[in-house]
Scaffold this active site. Structure first.
Site: not given
Ligand code: URA
Length: 235
Positions: A102
């Site tokens: 993310d």
């Molecule tokens: N899980 C999440 O919620 N975000 C990420 O970036 C990676 C794994």
């Protein structure tokens, strides 16, 4: 291997660009100027220079990036800076991130031009585990930990049993075995908690080099490449 093919692979040029460079006399092989794109070279032995700069044969490249906050895991984006924008100085335009973190997640991201490797690391069939450092809003209860380690349901998806290592009241290491959209955040939400900081520490046996500052990257070492070969790539 043909000289033009060598330059295409090593410098990520089109066949046309590669031929032009050769015809313009900018390429030297073993101290001799070569103008013929079909000239045959041994990529493991011959010394090739373009504009007097040595060129190493590299069809596939593998980087470890410590992803910073605020950049998206994509090759192009109309709004945000991407992880590939951090790689400007590399003279290749075929790099892409393996999977996604993310925008606000930091940590280990592999960047490569090897589609096979990317497929193997991200395909649901291979279950490459990923470990995250997770800071959370509230401490986890024993019942929360139980739910996560038995395989929690997030929406319509059922997660595989995860491994939870409690580091402190509001900090855990969480190992998951698939890569669903926002998976860690959704898992914590499912036990009425909230992720406030998320960092990927490892993928399979490959660990983030903690000496890499956020936003910095380096090529994988031979040992790290071997770990990835085990996961299945072109190396
Ligand atoms: N899980 C999440 O919620 N975000 C990420 O970036 C990676 C794994």
């Amino acid at each position: 291997m043909r000289l033009d093919k060598f330059l295409c692979d090593s410098k990520n040029l089109s066949r046309k660009e590669s031929k032009e460079i050769i015809k313009k006399g900018r390429v030297i092989v073993n101290d001799k100027k070569i103008n013929d794109p079909s000239f045959s070279i041994d990529e493991s032995k011959d010394a090739v220079l373009v504009d007097s700069v040595p060129v190493k044969y590299e069809k596939f490249v593998y980087f470890m990036l410590n992803k910073p906050k605020g950049v998206v895991s994509a090759t192009k984006d109309n709004i945000d800076k991407t992880v590939i924008d951090l790689f400007k100085e590399e003279e290749r335009n075929d790099l892409f991130p393996v999977g996604r973190l993310d925008k606000d997640t930091v940590g280990l991201l592999i960047v490569t031009n090897d589609g096979n490797l990317s497929h193997h690391l991200t395909s649901p069939k291979h279950h490459v585990e990923k470990t995250y450092l997770v800071r959370i809003e509230h401490p986890l209860s024993d019942s929360d930990i139980n739910k996560l380690t038995l395989g929690i349901k997030i929406g319509d998806d059922e997660c595989k049993p995860a491994i939870v290592k409690v580091l402190s009241n509001k900090e855990i290491e969480l190992t998951i075995f698939e890569g669903m959209f926002h998976q860690v955040k959704r898992m914590l939400k499912a036990v009425n908690n909230e992720v406030v900081y998320l960092k990927r520490l490892s993928m399979g046996d490959l660990k983030l080099d903690e000496s890499l500052e956020e936003g910095k990257y380096r090529k994988l070492s031979d040992t790290e490449l071997k770990i990835l070969t085990k996961e299945g790539g072109n190396v």
